[in-house]
Design an enzyme around this catalytic site. Sequence first.
Site, mmCIF file in Angstrom:
data_model
loop_
_atom_site.group_PDB
_atom_site.id
_atom_site.type_symbol
_atom_site.label_atom_id
_atom_site.label_comp_id
_atom_site.label_asym_id
_atom_site.label_seq_id
_atom_site.Cartn_x
_atom_site.Cartn_y
_atom_site.Cartn_z
ATOM 1 C CG LEU A 93 1.632 -12.739 -2.476
ATOM 2 C CD1 LEU A 93 0.092 -12.608 -3.028
ATOM 3 C CD2 LEU A 93 1.626 -14.415 -2.818
ATOM 4 C CG HIS A 138 3.557 -3.911 -1.058
ATOM 5 N ND1 HIS A 138 4.835 -4.301 -1.621
ATOM 6 C CD2 HIS A 138 3.449 -5.136 -0.276
ATOM 7 C CE1 HIS A 138 4.977 -5.602 -1.666
ATOM 8 N NE2 HIS A 138 4.407 -6.239 -0.618
HETATM 9 O O1 GNR Z 1 1.331 -13.855 1.888
HETATM 10 C C1 GNR Z 1 2.052 -13.080 2.506
HETATM 11 N N1 GNR Z 1 2.288 -13.606 3.646
HETATM 12 C C2 GNR Z 1 3.147 -12.937 4.657
HETATM 13 C C3 GNR Z 1 3.905 -13.447 5.714
HETATM 14 C C4 GNR Z 1 4.363 -12.685 6.696
HETATM 15 C C5 GNR Z 1 4.476 -11.297 6.602
HETATM 16 C C6 GNR Z 1 3.768 -10.528 5.668
HETATM 17 C C7 GNR Z 1 2.932 -11.453 4.586
HETATM 18 S S1 GNR Z 1 2.228 -10.513 3.365
HETATM 19 C C8 GNR Z 1 2.456 -11.859 2.285
HETATM 20 C C9 GNR Z 1 1.395 -11.455 0.943
HETATM 21 C C10 GNR Z 1 2.015 -10.255 0.299
HETATM 22 O O2 GNR Z 1 2.917 -10.274 -0.507
HETATM 23 N N2 GNR Z 1 1.539 -9.015 0.579
HETATM 24 O O3 GNR Z 1 2.178 -7.739 0.230
HETATM 25 NI NI NI Z 2 4.143 -8.277 -0.039
#
Ligand code: GNR
Ligand code: NI
Length: 171
Positions: A93, A138
């Site tokens: 995101l 993160h």
């Molecule tokens: O929504 C998200 N989808 C996703 C797809 C594949 C591997 C990791 C993710 S996490 C992401 C949401 C996000 O940014 N979380 O930090």
């Molecule tokens: Ni992420």
Amino acid sequence: MALLNVLCYPDPRLHKVAKPVAQVDARIKKIVADMADTMYEAPGVGLAATQVDIHERIVVIDISEEQNELRVFINPEIIWVSSEKKSWREGCLSVPEFYDEVERPAQVRVKALDLDGKEFEIETDGLLAVCLQHELDHLQGKVFVEYLSILKRTRISHKLKKRTKELLDER
Ligand code: GNR
Ligand code: NI
């Protein structure tokens, strides 16, 4: 319901290291509720507090089809990873509209606190394992694009900077 602003790569605040939560109290529960609202609205399958500029070890995840199985991880730690690796097309995101393959351990075991402040452990694979590793990165200030080549990362960085500037100019 309260939506939080999601930081966009290459924002330097995405590289701050989150601190452990000392006590799972009303303040933490409010952050979790707002993070869940923000994740569902996006929509995403996970969200780390770092992404909403809160530098505490809090993660929400929901990989269910109906988005009705919220999982909360406070002070999560990876306590075991498999030697087997798996590549998955990841998105974030904080890196809108970019997706790329990242190789990570296929299975992980994670220890965390739940909303009652009680410790639990899960061992998992598939999307949940990918998501847990992505979210725990993160909290350490790491974004998935850091696993890509410098060339790809530089391109993503330029495109997102340009887009952010255009959005600001439109106002
Ligand atoms: O929504 C998200 N989808 C996703 C797809 C594949 C591997 C990791 C993710 S996490 C992401 C949401 C996000 O940014 N979380 O930090
Ligand atoms: Ni992420």
